[in-house]
Design a protein around this motif. Structure first.
Motif, PDB file in Angstrom:
ATOM      1  N   VAL A 128       0.846  -1.185   0.000  1.00 29.27           N
ATOM      2  CA  VAL A 128       0.000   0.000   0.000  1.00 29.27           C
ATOM      3  C   VAL A 128       0.889   1.245   0.000  1.00 29.27           C
ATOM      4  O   VAL A 128       1.697   1.431   0.903  1.00 29.27           O
ATOM      5  CB  VAL A 128      -0.931   0.000   1.224  1.00 29.27           C
ATOM      6  CG1 VAL A 128      -1.759   1.287   1.280  1.00 29.27           C
ATOM      7  CG2 VAL A 128      -1.830  -1.224   1.199  1.00 29.27           C
ATOM      8  N   ILE A 182      -5.814   3.218  -0.526  1.00 32.11           N
ATOM      9  CA  ILE A 182      -6.412   2.191   0.330  1.00 32.11           C
ATOM     10  C   ILE A 182      -7.909   2.442   0.500  1.00 32.11           C
ATOM     11  O   ILE A 182      -8.699   1.494   0.649  1.00 32.11           O
ATOM     12  CB  ILE A 182      -5.702   2.139   1.706  1.00 32.11           C
ATOM     13  CG1 ILE A 182      -6.152   0.924   2.533  1.00 32.11           C
ATOM     14  CG2 ILE A 182      -5.906   3.425   2.478  1.00 32.11           C
ATOM     15  CD1 ILE A 182      -5.771  -0.405   1.946  1.00 32.11           C
ATOM     16  N   GLU A 183      -8.322   3.702   0.432  1.00 38.70           N
ATOM     17  CA  GLU A 183      -9.745   4.017   0.587  1.00 38.70           C
ATOM     18  C   GLU A 183     -10.567   3.517  -0.603  1.00 38.70           C
ATOM     19  O   GLU A 183     -11.805   3.436  -0.521  1.00 38.70           O
ATOM     20  CB  GLU A 183      -9.945   5.530   0.760  1.00 38.70           C
ATOM     21  CG  GLU A 183      -9.538   6.379  -0.430  1.00 38.70           C
ATOM     22  CD  GLU A 183      -8.048   6.692  -0.479  1.00 38.70           C
ATOM     23  OE1 GLU A 183      -7.644   7.453  -1.371  1.00 38.70           O
ATOM     24  OE2 GLU A 183      -7.294   6.171   0.384  1.00 38.70           O
ATOM     25  N   MET A 185     -10.170   0.494  -1.838  1.00 37.51           N
ATOM     26  CA  MET A 185     -10.135  -0.961  -1.787  1.00 37.51           C
ATOM     27  C   MET A 185     -11.359  -1.524  -1.059  1.00 37.51           C
ATOM     28  O   MET A 185     -11.689  -1.076   0.040  1.00 37.51           O
ATOM     29  CB  MET A 185      -8.874  -1.433  -1.070  1.00 37.51           C
ATOM     30  CG  MET A 185      -7.577  -1.044  -1.768  1.00 37.51           C
ATOM     31  SD  MET A 185      -7.294  -2.018  -3.254  1.00 37.51           S
ATOM     32  CE  MET A 185      -6.868  -3.605  -2.533  1.00 37.51           C
ATOM     33  N   VAL A 194       0.372  -7.867   3.960  1.00 36.56           N
ATOM     34  CA  VAL A 194       0.149  -6.494   3.504  1.00 36.56           C
ATOM     35  C   VAL A 194       1.269  -5.627   4.058  1.00 36.56           C
ATOM     36  O   VAL A 194       1.529  -5.627   5.270  1.00 36.56           O
ATOM     37  CB  VAL A 194      -1.212  -5.953   3.964  1.00 36.56           C
ATOM     38  CG1 VAL A 194      -1.313  -4.446   3.705  1.00 36.56           C
ATOM     39  CG2 VAL A 194      -2.352  -6.683   3.250  1.00 36.56           C
ATOM     40  N   SER A 196       2.761  -1.729   4.454  1.00 33.53           N
ATOM     41  CA  SER A 196       2.493  -0.296   4.404  1.00 33.53           C
ATOM     42  C   SER A 196       3.728   0.393   4.939  1.00 33.53           C
ATOM     43  O   SER A 196       3.991   0.367   6.147  1.00 33.53           O
ATOM     44  CB  SER A 196       1.268   0.073   5.245  1.00 33.53           C
ATOM     45  OG  SER A 196       1.175   1.485   5.371  1.00 33.53           O
ATOM     46  N   PHE A 209      -7.177   4.040   8.768  1.00 37.61           N
ATOM     47  CA  PHE A 209      -6.184   3.469   7.862  1.00 37.61           C
ATOM     48  C   PHE A 209      -5.783   2.064   8.318  1.00 37.61           C
ATOM     49  O   PHE A 209      -5.748   1.126   7.511  1.00 37.61           O
ATOM     50  CB  PHE A 209      -4.954   4.382   7.802  1.00 37.61           C
ATOM     51  CG  PHE A 209      -3.857   3.879   6.912  1.00 37.61           C
ATOM     52  CD1 PHE A 209      -4.032   3.788   5.542  1.00 37.61           C
ATOM     53  CD2 PHE A 209      -2.631   3.502   7.443  1.00 37.61           C
ATOM     54  CE1 PHE A 209      -3.014   3.327   4.711  1.00 37.61           C
ATOM     55  CE2 PHE A 209      -1.609   3.040   6.629  1.00 37.61           C
ATOM     56  CZ  PHE A 209      -1.802   2.961   5.259  1.00 37.61           C
ATOM     57  N   GLN A 212      -8.494  -0.303   7.523  1.00 40.61           N
ATOM     58  CA  GLN A 212      -8.528  -0.597   6.090  1.00 40.61           C
ATOM     59  C   GLN A 212      -7.442  -1.601   5.705  1.00 40.61           C
ATOM     60  O   GLN A 212      -7.665  -2.483   4.867  1.00 40.61           O
ATOM     61  CB  GLN A 212      -8.367   0.706   5.293  1.00 40.61           C
ATOM     62  CG  GLN A 212      -9.577   1.620   5.376  1.00 40.61           C
ATOM     63  CD  GLN A 212      -9.270   3.050   4.959  1.00 40.61           C
ATOM     64  OE1 GLN A 212      -8.122   3.500   4.982  1.00 40.61           O
ATOM     65  NE2 GLN A 212     -10.309   3.788   4.589  1.00 40.61           N
ATOM     66  N   LEU A 213      -6.282  -1.496   6.309  1.00 45.97           N
ATOM     67  CA  LEU A 213      -5.226  -2.472   6.053  1.00 45.97           C
ATOM     68  C   LEU A 213      -5.652  -3.858   6.526  1.00 45.97           C
ATOM     69  O   LEU A 213      -5.458  -4.852   5.819  1.00 45.97           O
ATOM     70  CB  LEU A 213      -3.933  -2.057   6.767  1.00 45.97           C
ATOM     71  CG  LEU A 213      -3.262  -0.772   6.292  1.00 45.97           C
ATOM     72  CD1 LEU A 213      -2.055  -0.455   7.176  1.00 45.97           C
ATOM     73  CD2 LEU A 213      -2.831  -0.865   4.832  1.00 45.97           C
ATOM     74  N   GLN A 216      -7.820  -6.062   4.279  1.00 45.81           N
ATOM     75  CA  GLN A 216      -7.228  -6.700   3.094  1.00 45.81           C
ATOM     76  C   GLN A 216      -6.603  -8.053   3.427  1.00 45.81           C
ATOM     77  O   GLN A 216      -6.300  -8.839   2.530  1.00 45.81           O
ATOM     78  CB  GLN A 216      -6.166  -5.795   2.474  1.00 45.81           C
ATOM     79  CG  GLN A 216      -6.638  -4.402   2.118  1.00 45.81           C
ATOM     80  CD  GLN A 216      -7.930  -4.418   1.335  1.00 45.81           C
ATOM     81  OE1 GLN A 216      -8.116  -5.218   0.420  1.00 45.81           O
ATOM     82  NE2 GLN A 216      -8.856  -3.541   1.712  1.00 45.81           N
TER      83      GLN A 216
END
Length: 323
Positions: A128, A182-183, A185, A194, A196, A209, A212-213, A216
């Protein structure tokens, strides 16, 4: 969607096939939006790069693609076209003898991260905020089956496409890049790992955030989070003024203890700090390929333990957590 056709086919043939319920429409919408004014020039530069069959490829500290029989004229043409894609921030690369000495020695960061991520063999990996994709190639070196980078930066996209165009077909088919944040996804819950790296402090809502990670990652997956931190206890968070180290889009810099607390609140397990490192002038500096201001210009000239604004100088941490 000719820019992304091969990548969409790869999605369809991967464990991420359910991403196709939203991804094609997002990419179509992206292509219809107002793009960066330089994007057509950048894409022309990529299209004009000579296609040479590589005789040697190394996905090491310097990501390298070489051809034994390249002519001086071809090499100069490659350099001239790639120079049109400056500034190059993440690398380094050696593309048919053209040494791209990027602003960041991203291999330094990878040396700090790699010992702690375990075996990526067979994994679907998401990066990301991947920039030009340097770390995607290092993830492939570490055994990942497919690597997927997302980043809204259109110059980064052109740089990734340029590098990928030189790679052998089998590697091209395993590395992918989409102009998304990321927003954008959906909750895929499909990636084994993942990454970042260098993104959290740019987000207005760090808790959103992190959530959101997590969305995934498949159950039992791992998050590799690399970010700016400050020293302090569980409640310590630096909220800079207008700029931090001359960056305008820095919102929250937590202590590692606060960050571990945030991760726990977001539902991550076994969060642990595996590295802390003060960014050195050897790791981030101006070069021929990034001739603007860099770290030395962002620090107090009389006290390099502070930024030009008087905040603590950049201290970066690597945190690993699981779902």
């Amino acid at each position: 969607m000719t820019l992304f056709t091969k990548d969409l086919i790869a999605v369809a043939q991967s464990p991420l096939a359910h991403w196709l319920t939203s991804l094609p429409a997002q990419l179509q919408q992206w292509q219809q939006q107002q793009q960066h004014g330089e994007l057509p020039k950048w894409l022309r530069c990529v299209a004009q790069l000579p296609q040479l069959e590589p005789t040697a490829v190394a996905l090491g500290a310097t990501v390298s693609v070489l051809n034994d029989s390249i002519s001086d004229g071809q090499q100069q043409r490659i350099k001239g076209l790639l120079m049109q894609l400056t500034p190059w921030r993440k690398g380094p690369f050696n593309l048919h003898g053209v040494q791209i000495d990027t602003e960041w020695r991203s291999d330094f960061k990878w040396q700090r991260v790699a010992p702690h991520i375990g075996d990526l063999s067979g994994q679907q990996v998401l990066d990301v905020g991947c920039g030009s994709g340097y770390h995607l190639w290092r993830m492939l070196e570490s055994g990942a089956e497919q690597v997927w980078g997302i980043d809204p930066g259109q110059l980064f996209m052109a740089q990734f496409m340029a590098v990928r165009s030189f790679m052998p077909t089998d590697l091209q088919a395993r590395a992918h890049w989409f102009p998304l944040g990321i927003e954008d996804m959906p909750e895929l819950k499909a990636f084994d790992t993942v990454f970042s790296m260098g993104v959290l402090y740019h987000r207005r809502s760090p808790i959103d955030f992190l959530t959101q990670l997590k969305a995934q990652l498949k159950q039992g997956g791992q998050l590799v989070l690399e970010t700016l931190v400050v020293t302090g206890d569980e409640q310590t968070v630096l909220v800079p003024g207008e700029t931090y180290a001359k960056m305008r889009n820095v919102w929250f810099i937590p202590s590692t203890k606060a960050l571990l607390h945030w991760l726990e609140r977001c539902g991550f397990k076994n969060a642990r700090v595996v590295d802390e490192n003060v960014t050195s002038l050897a790791e981030q500096r101006a070069t021929e390929w990034m001739p603007g201001q860099s770290l030395v210009d962002f620090l107090d000239p009389h006290d390099t333990s502070k930024t030009i604004e008087g905040y603590p100088a950049p201290l970066r941490a690597v945190i690993i957590a699981n779902t």
